[in-house]
Motif scaffolding. Structure first.
Motif, PDB file in Angstrom:
ATOM      1  N   LEU A   1      43.247  33.642  72.257  1.00  0.00           N
ATOM      2  CA  LEU A   1      42.731  32.291  72.022  1.00  0.00           C
ATOM      3  C   LEU A   1      43.786  31.450  71.299  1.00  0.00           C
ATOM      4  O   LEU A   1      43.995  30.275  71.627  1.00  0.00           O
TER       5      LEU A   1
ATOM      6  N   ILE B   1      46.316  30.270  73.729  1.00  0.00           N
ATOM      7  CA  ILE B   1      45.792  29.182  74.562  1.00  0.00           C
ATOM      8  C   ILE B   1      45.870  27.855  73.799  1.00  0.00           C
ATOM      9  O   ILE B   1      46.276  26.824  74.355  1.00  0.00           O
ATOM     10  N   TRP B   2      45.489  27.879  72.529  1.00  0.00           N
ATOM     11  CA  TRP B   2      45.560  26.651  71.724  1.00  0.00           C
ATOM     12  C   TRP B   2      47.004  26.170  71.593  1.00  0.00           C
ATOM     13  O   TRP B   2      47.258  24.960  71.610  1.00  0.00           O
TER      14      TRP B   2
ATOM     15  N   LEU C   1      42.943  25.093  80.653  1.00  0.00           N
ATOM     16  CA  LEU C   1      43.031  25.890  79.425  1.00  0.00           C
ATOM     17  C   LEU C   1      41.833  25.633  78.515  1.00  0.00           C
ATOM     18  O   LEU C   1      41.365  26.556  77.823  1.00  0.00           O
TER      19      LEU C   1
ATOM     20  N   GLN D   1      39.458  28.603  77.273  1.00  0.00           N
ATOM     21  CA  GLN D   1      39.305  28.880  75.842  1.00  0.00           C
ATOM     22  C   GLN D   1      37.851  29.139  75.460  1.00  0.00           C
ATOM     23  O   GLN D   1      37.564  29.899  74.527  1.00  0.00           O
TER      24      GLN D   1
ATOM     25  N   ILE E   1      36.604  32.073  73.099  1.00  0.00           N
ATOM     26  CA  ILE E   1      35.869  31.774  71.862  1.00  0.00           C
ATOM     27  C   ILE E   1      34.634  32.664  71.791  1.00  0.00           C
ATOM     28  O   ILE E   1      34.320  33.246  70.748  1.00  0.00           O
TER      29      ILE E   1
END
Length: 245
Positions: free
Chosen positions: A115, A118-119, A149, A153, A157
């Motif tokens: 995650l 991805i951020w 994306l 995400q 999450i």
């Protein structure tokens, strides 16, 4: 040959008992009763045969050396390295009782790690769009990438913060419940860490030598417990297992 849970408990005593007796019809039986073992937890007729136990430990040693050699060409090409851990400090589990009921499962931190990546990629695409003054509609490949994306995400999450992975094994008062297998504390001869090398360096295992069923390989890769923490659990049960203190 498949051995039942109760038979493994019996063999953890019978295979190094002076009263053991081998028969063609029933295999290993008790020389006192001339019957197959039938006891719970502990056998009152058990007589320790140190010489036989040492023989079983030597067998384990030889199997480890053959399977995971440290020298020669085979050792150089081996993808794993076996290491003994004589003693570790009790950090996670201060007492034996603290280990009981502990469930081992896959760890969510690896989903959280993905995650984070991805951020980072979303931030990179946003920065790229701003720097190059690209449009903010679907004609921009950066915007499409950000939207994809963003959707991905949401899955991570959920997996990282809300999903509970099914348990792989549970530490119990009598042993380790592996769902489709069981290792009694009394069945343990010796143990060590198996670490992957090269491309398999992320793989982490615990090797346990058992009296009833030979070598057991426990996969701790990406789980909620480290190899040394698992060694803590085994170390707490030294005086129950066949490992000398």
């Amino acid at each position: 040959m498949f051995k039942t849970k109760q038979r493994k408990l019996h063999l953890s005593f019978c295979k190094h008992c002076k009263n053991r007796k081998h028969t063609f019809e029933n295999g290993l039986i008790c020389g006192v009763t001339n019957m197959s073992a039938d006891f719970n937890d502990y056998c009152s007729d058990y007589q320790h045969d140190k010489r036989q136990l040492d023989f079983l430990k030597n067998e384990f040693e030889q199997e480890i050396k053959e399977e995971y050699p440290k020298s020669g060409l085979k050792g150089a090409l081996s993808q794993f390295e076996f290491q003994r851990v004589p003693k570790v400090l009790f950090r996670k589990f201060k007492t034996r009782e603290k280990t009981y009921g502990f469930e081992i499962s896959k760890d969510n931190k690896y989903d959280k790690g993905l995650l984070g990546m991805i951020w980072f990629l979303i931030a990179l695409l946003v920065w790229g769009n701003l720097k190059n003054e690209y449009s903010w509609d679907l004609s921009s490949a950066n915007v499409i990438g950000i939207l994809i994306l963003f959707i991905v995400q949401l899955y991570f999450i959920y997996k990282g913060y809300f999903y509970k992975y099914p348990k792989l094994m549970t530490i119990q008062e009598k042993g380790i419940d592996l769902k489709d297998d069981y290792i009694y504390w009394t069945d343990i001869l010796d143990y060590g860490i198996l670490q992957g090398k090269g491309r398999r360096s992320s793989e982490k295992y615990i090797i346990i030598g058992t009296i009833s069923s030979g070598i057991k390989k426990i996969d701790l890769t990406n789980t909620n417990i480290s190899q040394l923490q698992f060694i803590e659990i085994l170390q707490h049960h030294r005086n129950i297992s066949q490992i000398p203190i």
